[in-house]
Design a protein around this motif. Structure first.
Motif, mmCIF file in Angstrom:
data_model
loop_
_atom_site.group_PDB
_atom_site.id
_atom_site.type_symbol
_atom_site.label_atom_id
_atom_site.label_comp_id
_atom_site.label_asym_id
_atom_site.label_seq_id
_atom_site.Cartn_x
_atom_site.Cartn_y
_atom_site.Cartn_z
ATOM 1 N N ALA A 1 0.334 2.605 10.118
ATOM 2 C CA ALA A 1 1.236 1.990 10.839
ATOM 3 C C ALA A 1 1.132 0.749 11.371
ATOM 4 C CB ALA A 1 1.684 2.777 12.136
ATOM 5 N N PHE A 2 -0.226 0.650 11.700
ATOM 6 C CA PHE A 2 -0.721 -0.869 11.936
ATOM 7 C C PHE A 2 -0.724 -1.779 10.900
ATOM 8 C CE2 PHE A 2 -4.355 -3.790 12.881
ATOM 9 C CZ PHE A 2 -3.539 -4.552 14.215
ATOM 10 N N GLY A 3 -0.944 -1.349 9.567
ATOM 11 C CA GLY A 3 -1.249 -1.916 8.385
ATOM 12 C C GLY A 3 0.329 -2.559 7.907
ATOM 13 N N SER A 4 1.139 -1.570 8.001
ATOM 14 C CA SER A 4 2.543 -2.147 7.884
ATOM 15 C C SER A 4 3.036 -3.224 8.952
ATOM 16 C CB SER A 4 3.602 -0.710 7.971
ATOM 17 O OG SER A 4 4.839 -0.984 7.861
ATOM 18 N N LEU A 5 2.773 -3.027 9.928
ATOM 19 C CA LEU A 5 3.023 -4.138 10.874
ATOM 20 C C LEU A 5 2.502 -5.441 10.488
ATOM 21 C CD1 LEU A 5 4.201 -5.251 13.614
ATOM 22 C CD2 LEU A 5 2.018 -4.551 14.740
ATOM 23 N N LEU A 6 1.188 -5.468 10.096
ATOM 24 C CA LEU A 6 0.471 -6.694 9.652
ATOM 25 C C LEU A 6 1.266 -7.497 8.506
ATOM 26 C CD1 LEU A 6 -3.231 -5.761 9.941
ATOM 27 C CD2 LEU A 6 -1.920 -7.230 11.740
ATOM 28 N N HIS A 7 1.569 -6.643 7.717
ATOM 29 C CA HIS A 7 2.388 -6.859 6.286
ATOM 30 C C HIS A 7 3.492 -7.610 6.585
ATOM 31 C CE1 HIS A 7 3.645 -6.429 2.161
ATOM 32 N NE2 HIS A 7 4.692 -6.875 2.448
#
Length: 402
Positions: free
Chosen positions: A281-287
């Protein structure tokens, strides 16, 4: 250098030629090495850690992925992953679990390549379009075997066939994949989930509405992570349709049975645990944040503004783009010629700040303020999506560079 000096002609001509060659070499090196243009290109290859974990489930990925152009995107180097890894303080190929997890990197890729599956009804894509790469196959007993999970790394031939199909459909009917219709791949690139790339979901969409959807997704991702003790958390077992965040039900209808875990870990059992779902979920936010600095996703003002309270400097957004309002070739070309001078610094700043807020267990309210003021501030001259033609901007920028 001796070869350059050996060019016949007057010394001034040789000097101008030498400077011209050096100028082109520096520009080329800048783009090839670490250009923000590359940061918006897609790369489907999983990290080495994920490949090893998948083997324990007898699942293997392709070892080689060719570079190819799908019009909207160019598939090549893993710069989204490199940007995220670099902000965590390590080189992409040398990261350890303590630096950046395989799940964060998988989450960064997820926005571009969300795994999905076709249902087995006769209205399914595999029946209606019957592409050989997506056909159900028979086992030795003659029984049909389900197609299974589709992603670029797991089933690239079917993935490409489906992408090309939905791209054609969206070109003819821009709203074909709105209101929850279509696969996640179709919706995220051409439909109602384009905000995953910091883009409007339709032409003429108000910038305030687009930003609201972006912040809605950011809140969901932050609450899945749930590191702040003062905030309520979204569990990986929660159904998307039951999440109490305003706007979610516009994209995931009431009654939908898909859970947070199924959203991120479909076909990836090695990620089905709390820590990895939170990291994805955090990676999706970064993208999503990184994509906002691409001119083919969001057009920003040339002049940057300061926010003394947040100690940040950024260029306000004048207009969000939408795939349906662009020529696909122009989109990919513009991404490849994005301004390198300031974007990388701002991408790194935003990514690093979110990493710090996460480690500090910041509340969603703190994160929302940062995103509104330092990543997604709107210009005083803001306009609806898709009003600006990217081609003249790209041409002018190329003339400036060369």
């Amino acid at each position: 250098m001796r070869a350059l000096n050996a060019i016949p002609g007057v010394p001034g001509r040789r000097e101008r030629f030498r400077k011209r060659i050096l100028k082109h070499a520096v520009v080329l090196l800048m783009f090839v090495t670490f250009s923000p243009a590359n940061s918006y290109e897609l790369h489907p290859k999983p990290s080495d850690t994920e490949v090893r974990r998948a083997k324990s489930y007898d699942i293997s990925f392709r070892s080689h992925f060719p570079v190819f152009d799908l019009g909207v995107h160019l598939y090549s180097s893993p710069v989204h992953e490199q940007l995220s890894a670099h902000a965590h303080g390590c080189d992409f190929n040398l990261c350890s679990r303590s630096d950046v997890s395989a799940a964060i990197l998988a989450g960064v890729v997820w926005n571009d390549d969300p795994p999905f599956s076709f249902d087995e009804s006769k209205n399914s894509y595999i029946y209606r379009n019957d592409h050989k790469a997506c056909r159900r196959k028979k086992d030795r007993e003659g029984n049909f075997v389900p197609v299974g999970t589709i992603s670029f790394s797991l089933a690239p031939d079917c993935w490409i066939a489906h992408f090309k199909h939905v791209q054609k459909v969206a070109k003819k009917s821009p709203l074909a994949y709105s209101g929850g219709k279509g696969s996640l791949l179709a919706r995220s690139h051409f439909g109602d989930l384009q905000f995953l790339h910091s883009m409007a979901t339709r032409k003429d969409e108000a910038a305030e509405e687009t930003r609201g959807k972006i912040l809605m997704w950011a809140e969901l991702m932050w609450r899945i992570d749930g590191r702040s003790p003062d905030d309520w958390k979204v569990s990986r077992a929660d159904r998307l349709s039951a999440v109490k965040i305003v706007g979610i039900n516009d994209h995931f209808r009431l009654g939908e049975s898909r859970t947070i875990e199924e959203l991120f870990a479909l076909g990836r059992p090695w990620f089905r645990n709390n820590m990895d779902i939170e990291d994805m979920a955090f990676g999706s936010l970064l993208h999503m944040v990184q994509d906002s600095f691409s001119g083919s996703h969001a057009i920003r003002e040339g002049e940057s503004t300061d926010d003394s309270d947040m100690n940040c400097r950024t260029n306000p957004i004048r207009e969000f783009q939408t795939y349906a309002g662009q020529k696909s070739h122009t989109h990919s070309l513009y991404d490849q010629r994005e301004q390198a001078r300031t974007s990388l610094e701002k991408i790194h700043m935003a990514t690093q700040k979110l990493i710090n807020l996460r480690s500090e267990r910041a509340s969603w309210e703190q994160v929302e303020i940062f995103l509104k003021k330092c990543v997604f501030p709107l210009s005083n001259q803001v306009q609806p999506a898709g009003k600006t033609d990217l081609a003249p901007l790209r041409t002018a920028h190329e003339q400036h560079l060369y």
